[in-house]
Design an enzyme around this catalytic site. Structure first.
Site, PDB file in Angstrom:
ATOM      1  N   PHE A 116     -14.547 -71.058 -18.398  1.00  8.84           N
ATOM      2  CA  PHE A 116     -13.187 -71.622 -18.432  1.00  8.84           C
ATOM      3  C   PHE A 116     -13.211 -73.146 -18.218  1.00  8.84           C
ATOM      4  O   PHE A 116     -12.234 -73.732 -17.765  1.00  8.84           O
ATOM      5  CB  PHE A 116     -12.305 -70.928 -17.380  1.00  8.84           C
ATOM      6  CG  PHE A 116     -12.251 -69.430 -17.557  1.00  8.84           C
ATOM      7  CD1 PHE A 116     -11.572 -68.877 -18.631  1.00  8.84           C
ATOM      8  CD2 PHE A 116     -12.920 -68.587 -16.684  1.00  8.84           C
ATOM      9  CE1 PHE A 116     -11.542 -67.490 -18.825  1.00  8.84           C
ATOM     10  CE2 PHE A 116     -12.898 -67.199 -16.866  1.00  8.84           C
ATOM     11  CZ  PHE A 116     -12.207 -66.650 -17.940  1.00  8.84           C
ATOM     12  N   LEU A 117     -14.354 -73.757 -18.517  1.00  6.72           N
ATOM     13  CA  LEU A 117     -14.493 -75.207 -18.330  1.00  6.72           C
ATOM     14  C   LEU A 117     -13.621 -75.964 -19.319  1.00  6.72           C
ATOM     15  O   LEU A 117     -13.542 -75.596 -20.485  1.00  6.72           O
ATOM     16  CB  LEU A 117     -15.934 -75.642 -18.597  1.00  6.72           C
ATOM     17  CG  LEU A 117     -17.067 -74.925 -17.875  1.00  6.72           C
ATOM     18  CD1 LEU A 117     -18.409 -75.467 -18.352  1.00  6.72           C
ATOM     19  CD2 LEU A 117     -16.922 -75.125 -16.383  1.00  6.72           C
ATOM     20  N   LEU A 134       2.644 -77.960 -20.114  1.00  8.71           N
ATOM     21  CA  LEU A 134       4.011 -78.020 -20.640  1.00  8.71           C
ATOM     22  C   LEU A 134       4.297 -79.415 -21.185  1.00  8.71           C
ATOM     23  O   LEU A 134       5.418 -79.887 -21.138  1.00  8.71           O
ATOM     24  CB  LEU A 134       5.022 -77.657 -19.547  1.00  8.71           C
ATOM     25  CG  LEU A 134       5.053 -76.186 -19.110  1.00  8.71           C
ATOM     26  CD1 LEU A 134       6.118 -75.969 -18.047  1.00  8.71           C
ATOM     27  CD2 LEU A 134       5.327 -75.267 -20.306  1.00  8.71           C
ATOM     28  N   CYS A 177     -11.908 -75.169 -28.906  1.00 11.72           N
ATOM     29  CA  CYS A 177     -11.715 -73.851 -28.277  1.00 11.72           C
ATOM     30  C   CYS A 177     -10.359 -73.212 -28.566  1.00 11.72           C
ATOM     31  O   CYS A 177     -10.297 -72.121 -29.125  1.00 11.72           O
ATOM     32  CB  CYS A 177     -11.901 -73.977 -26.777  1.00 11.72           C
ATOM     33  SG  CYS A 177     -13.476 -74.729 -26.367  1.00 11.72           S
TER      34      CYS A 177
HETATM   35  C1  UGA Z   1      -9.867 -75.254 -23.181  1.00 11.55           C
HETATM   36  C2  UGA Z   1      -9.406 -74.497 -21.933  1.00 11.55           C
HETATM   37  O1  UGA Z   1      -8.448 -75.286 -21.220  1.00 11.55           O
HETATM   38  C3  UGA Z   1     -10.609 -74.191 -21.012  1.00 11.55           C
HETATM   39  O2  UGA Z   1     -10.181 -73.409 -19.901  1.00 11.55           O
HETATM   40  C4  UGA Z   1     -11.648 -73.398 -21.812  1.00 11.55           C
HETATM   41  O3  UGA Z   1     -12.801 -73.127 -21.031  1.00 11.55           O
HETATM   42  C5  UGA Z   1     -12.062 -74.210 -23.019  1.00 11.55           C
HETATM   43  O4  UGA Z   1     -10.894 -74.483 -23.826  1.00 11.55           O
HETATM   44  C6  UGA Z   1     -13.059 -73.380 -23.787  1.00 11.55           C
HETATM   45  O5  UGA Z   1     -12.709 -72.287 -24.260  1.00 11.55           O
HETATM   46  O6  UGA Z   1     -14.243 -73.774 -23.840  1.00 11.55           O
HETATM   47  P1  UGA Z   1     -10.463 -77.808 -23.720  1.00 11.55           P
HETATM   48  O7  UGA Z   1     -10.742 -77.383 -25.131  1.00 11.55           O
HETATM   49  O8  UGA Z   1     -11.412 -78.725 -23.044  1.00 11.55           O
HETATM   50  O9  UGA Z   1     -10.362 -76.510 -22.761  1.00 11.55           O
HETATM   51  O10 UGA Z   1      -9.047 -78.521 -23.783  1.00 11.55           O
HETATM   52  P2  UGA Z   1      -7.638 -78.422 -23.011  1.00 11.55           P
HETATM   53  O11 UGA Z   1      -7.632 -79.322 -21.861  1.00 11.55           O
HETATM   54  O12 UGA Z   1      -7.287 -76.992 -22.791  1.00 11.55           O
HETATM   55  O13 UGA Z   1      -6.675 -79.030 -24.136  1.00 11.55           O
HETATM   56  C7  UGA Z   1      -6.543 -78.391 -25.413  1.00 11.55           C
HETATM   57  C8  UGA Z   1      -5.570 -79.128 -26.301  1.00 11.55           C
HETATM   58  O14 UGA Z   1      -4.225 -78.904 -25.865  1.00 11.55           O
HETATM   59  C9  UGA Z   1      -5.731 -80.639 -26.353  1.00 11.55           C
HETATM   60  O15 UGA Z   1      -5.598 -81.064 -27.691  1.00 11.55           O
HETATM   61  C10 UGA Z   1      -4.608 -81.152 -25.490  1.00 11.55           C
HETATM   62  O16 UGA Z   1      -4.215 -82.449 -25.830  1.00 11.55           O
HETATM   63  C11 UGA Z   1      -3.517 -80.130 -25.792  1.00 11.55           C
HETATM   64  N1  UGA Z   1      -2.482 -80.002 -24.744  1.00 11.55           N
HETATM   65  C12 UGA Z   1      -2.815 -79.619 -23.482  1.00 11.55           C
HETATM   66  C13 UGA Z   1      -1.152 -80.258 -25.060  1.00 11.55           C
HETATM   67  O17 UGA Z   1      -0.816 -80.596 -26.211  1.00 11.55           O
HETATM   68  N2  UGA Z   1      -0.205 -80.115 -24.087  1.00 11.55           N
HETATM   69  C14 UGA Z   1      -0.512 -79.723 -22.824  1.00 11.55           C
HETATM   70  O18 UGA Z   1       0.428 -79.612 -21.993  1.00 11.55           O
HETATM   71  C15 UGA Z   1      -1.855 -79.478 -22.514  1.00 11.55           C
END
Ligand code: UGA
Length: 424
Positions: free
Chosen positions: A148-149, A246, A256
């Site tokens: 879940f990193l 949110l 991911c």
């Molecule tokens: C995600 C999950 O958060 C991790 O828990 C998981 O381990 C990982 O995928 C995986 O499966 O390896 P990550 O891909 O590093 O992690 O990115 P996030 O921080 O989850 O962000 C994902 C996307 O959502 C980004 O483009 C971010 O900008 C966007 N986002 C995030 C939003 O548009 N709004 C938000 O409120 C939060």
């Protein structure tokens, strides 16, 4: 216990360095020889806060090798952390399957525990267990331990996780994994293989759902004249909803969330189940890009088509552009004849490999905006918030400011003489 890790991506390398910091001897293998050479020289081949420093500090417990068989023979626990993909409508497990074949080539796996970290379709761990036990007998053990990193927080997430999920099929494996994670203080959830595999997909699908949900509400806020940031605060304070994830904008990307969402929809379809909610989450996310582009086109009608972009990575704090919404926005704008001047603190090299056409690259945010009609903010780099907006405005030809990440305070941007656009 000695540990091996197959795959030195951000998951594999983080757990390798993490376990080494807990005192384990860890051997790391990757098929990419360049990556292993970097690591042998003490250099982390990827950007992850704290990883490079910790790697140097715990170097005595780490070994990097080009030889797959050595990796396996030296350890009792073998993590598989190679990437899996979803491309052209299909799950791609080529790296994972190759690793299993390499394991099957071994003579003996007695008393070794193979722990799958890679995100794999539901049912995969069971098949792997059958195959390995078929060749090596019951003395080889198999587990699924999803990751879940978050990129940009990987080490911190490894050392302080919200939970550790362990898919196991027998008591001995459970005891071994309990011992392995003894030093990490977090709830440990032991479940069967398929449940553990589903927890991984469901976690990312839920996070994606939260983002598409807030983006849809943001679109409605625009229609009705409400303020999405205050709506997010207002609903997020309810503990059942929670305030994280949110933030409205141009949607989720990365290697991911989009992949795991599409894979789950695909796996459901194979079983003749139409995952309607998940498919809408995907659709809302995709449409968020064209909605944003339309907003830009409408506002800039008749203006010179020269625009600056700050941020191209899929989120702030990383050089990763895989499935980046910023890249998608830029590609649509190039097609519509816009000239793009791009600035990003870390991701320019990667963007150069991906983008074609009318793009220039700047390693200075002010040079990127000179004489431009508009500025687009496409990833949420915290450091953008300390940029000099007065000077930015002075250098620009016109005053359009499109914040694709709802990063800036609208009042502050407007007070600098910009016309501010965001989502919701
Ligand atoms: C995600 C999950 O958060 C991790 O828990 C998981 O381990 C990982 O995928 C995986 O499966 O390896 P990550 O891909 O590093 O992690 O990115 P996030 O921080 O989850 O962000 C994902 C996307 O959502 C980004 O483009 C971010 O900008 C966007 N986002 C995030 C939003 O548009 N709004 C938000 O409120 C939060």
């Amino acid at each position: 216990m000695e540990i091996s890790v197959i795959g030195a991506g951000y998951v594999g390398l983080t757990i390798a360095v993490g376990f080494a910091s807990l005192g384990y001897k860890v051997t790391v293998y990757d098929k990419d020889e360049g990556k292993i050479n970097f690591l042998i020289n003490g250099v982390a081949p990827l950007q992850e806060p704290g990883l490079g420093d910790l790697l140097k500090k715990v170097n005595n417990n780490l070994e990097f090798t080009h030889n797959f068989d050595d990796t396996i023979s030296s350890s009792q626990i073998l993590f598989i952390a190679v990437n899996t993909d979803f491309k052209n409508g299909k799950v791609r497990l080529s790296n994972f399957n190759r690793t299993i074949k390499q394991i099957l080539r071994q003579k003996n796996l007695e008393d070794k525990t193979v722990v799958i970290k890679s995100t794999v379709p539901i049912g995969t761990t069971e098949n792997v267990e059958k195959t390995l036990k078929g060749k090596f007998g019951n003395k080889v053990r198999v587990a699924f331990n999803p990751e879940f990193l978050r990129e940009g927080h990987a080490l911190q997430d490894f050392l302080n996780p919200d939970r550790i999920v362990l898919g196991v099929n027998d008591k001995v494996t459970k005891e071994i994994l309990l011992q392995l994670y003894e030093a990490i203080n977090a709830p440990k959830l032991f479940v069967d293989f398929k449940t553990a595999e589903m927890i991984k997909y469901a976690s990312n699908a839920f996070l994606a759902t939260k983002i598409s949900f807030i983006n849809e509400i943001a679109n409605l806020c625009e229609i009705f004249g409400a303020d999405i940031r205050k709506v997010s605060d207002g609903i997020g304070l309810d503990k059942r909803i929670g305030k994280d994830f949110l933030n409205a904008g141009i949607g989720f990307g990365g290697s991911c969330l989009p992949k795991d969402l599409k894979t789950l929809i695909y796996l459901a379809k194979q079983k003749k189940y139409e995952a309607k909610l998940l498919d809408s989450v995907r659709l809302v996310n995709e449409e968020q890009i064209s909605r944003f582009v339309k907003k830009i086109e409408k506002a800039l009608r008749g203006k010179p088509k020269k625009i600056a972009v700050w941020g191209v990575s899929f989120k702030g704090g990383t050089d990763d552009i895989r499935d980046s919404p910023a890249i998608k926005v830029i590609k649509q704008l190039i097609k519509k004849g816009y000239e793009i001047s791009l600035y990003d603190p870390k991701a320019l090299q990667n963007a150069k490999k991906e983008l074609r056409g009318n793009v220039s690259y700047f390693d200075n945010y002010l040079e990127a905006v000179s004489e431009k009609s508009a500025l687009l903010v496409l990833s949420d780099w915290r450091e953008f918030l300390s940029f000099d907006l007065d000077e930015t405005r002075r250098r620009m030809k016109d005053y359009y400011f499109f914040d694709g990440r709802n990063l800036f305070n609208p009042e502050e941007v407007k007070s600098k003489g910009f016309l501010y656009f965001c989502t919701g």
